[in-house]
Design an enzyme around this catalytic site. Sequence first.
Site, PDB file in Angstrom:
ATOM      1  N   ASP A 224      -3.437  -7.661  -7.946  1.00 46.92           N
ATOM      2  CA  ASP A 224      -4.834  -7.984  -8.246  1.00 46.92           C
ATOM      3  C   ASP A 224      -5.107  -7.635  -9.704  1.00 46.92           C
ATOM      4  O   ASP A 224      -5.847  -6.699 -10.021  1.00 46.92           O
ATOM      5  CB  ASP A 224      -5.763  -7.220  -7.304  1.00 46.92           C
ATOM      6  CG  ASP A 224      -5.532  -7.587  -5.853  1.00 46.92           C
ATOM      7  OD1 ASP A 224      -5.872  -8.723  -5.471  1.00 46.92           O
ATOM      8  OD2 ASP A 224      -4.997  -6.758  -5.099  1.00 46.92           O
TER       9      ASP A 224
ATOM     10  N   SER B  20      -2.275  -8.429   3.054  1.00 47.42           N
ATOM     11  CA  SER B  20      -2.722  -8.344   4.444  1.00 47.42           C
ATOM     12  C   SER B  20      -3.000  -9.722   5.017  1.00 47.42           C
ATOM     13  O   SER B  20      -2.958  -9.914   6.240  1.00 47.42           O
ATOM     14  CB  SER B  20      -3.986  -7.478   4.532  1.00 47.42           C
ATOM     15  OG  SER B  20      -3.726  -6.181   4.035  1.00 47.42           O
TER      16      SER B  20
ATOM     17  N   HIS C 245       0.831  -1.203   0.000  1.00 45.46           N
ATOM     18  CA  HIS C 245       0.000   0.000   0.000  1.00 45.46           C
ATOM     19  C   HIS C 245       0.867   1.255   0.000  1.00 45.46           C
ATOM     20  O   HIS C 245       0.545   2.253  -0.656  1.00 45.46           O
ATOM     21  CB  HIS C 245      -0.915   0.014   1.229  1.00 45.46           C
ATOM     22  CG  HIS C 245      -1.883  -1.125   1.289  1.00 45.46           C
ATOM     23  ND1 HIS C 245      -1.789  -2.134   2.218  1.00 45.46           N
ATOM     24  CD2 HIS C 245      -2.958  -1.433   0.523  1.00 45.46           C
ATOM     25  CE1 HIS C 245      -2.770  -2.997   2.040  1.00 45.46           C
ATOM     26  NE2 HIS C 245      -3.493  -2.600   1.013  1.00 45.46           N
TER      27      HIS C 245
END
Length: 289
Positions: A152, A188, A35
């Site tokens: 992703d 995560s 992130h």
Amino acid sequence: MTIAVARRAAELHARCAPGAERAVVMTLGALHEGHAANIEAARKRLAPGGLVVVTVYVNPLQFGAGEDFERYPRTLDADVALAEAAGADLVFAPTDDEVYPAGEPQVRIAAGPVGDRLEGAFRPGHFDGVLTVVAKLLHLVRPHHAMFGEKDAQQLALIRRMVADLSFPVEITGVPTVREPDGLALSSRNRYLSAPERATALALHRALSAAARMPNATPEAARSAASAVLEAAALADPPLVLDYLALADPVGFTEVPDTHTGEAILAVAARVGATRLIDNVRLTLGAGA
């Protein structure tokens, strides 16, 4: 000084200078260095005076039955600290009633055919939930730019298609996957892995790397190289349980034929213990050696 956290869109906009260029990094929270890379990319994309907004929202619509919505880590204080250190200006952590003021929405974004493939086949409705919340947050934040991780890959392709098809006034930028020193793609969910499970999970990166080390390989050779690694990991203790290994077209995410040359995405999803992980690598396929 800790950056501000807005719970309402009106509060967010009140803290933004009128006319300032905005970039958004959307997250479920539990922020990590992946992130941080998105936030840093957003900062570099903006001119001086631009604002980087990080959203933190665990979106119930993208979690299916039996998935980890309830146990998904909620670590807002740590998220704010990481966002600030990476260069964000504001954190938008909306309440459920700010995102879905009428409760569970009856009208949602449909991901279309691409949303039913690969991840969508194993997680029905997942991409409808993702696109719905992305659309909502784009409306609430009103950014000029939005940064999404390339880990992703199918999600990124669908967001780009939604923005193009529905004429959202935002530029979508993909940010390269960030990996831990051992090669595991940052997620995560990595924190769920025990030490033995993590050792098994490293097979995902090894499989992708085996294919990536074959310049101008044929589709058959790339698939075979990755499959050999994953088949060995299936015999490990604990075992890797493969959901799919796909060599896909980067736009439509259909399996490429054995005659395909040019770009393709080698994507993998697997479970180790109770944890499901995904990864991918972009390949350039050719005539082989």
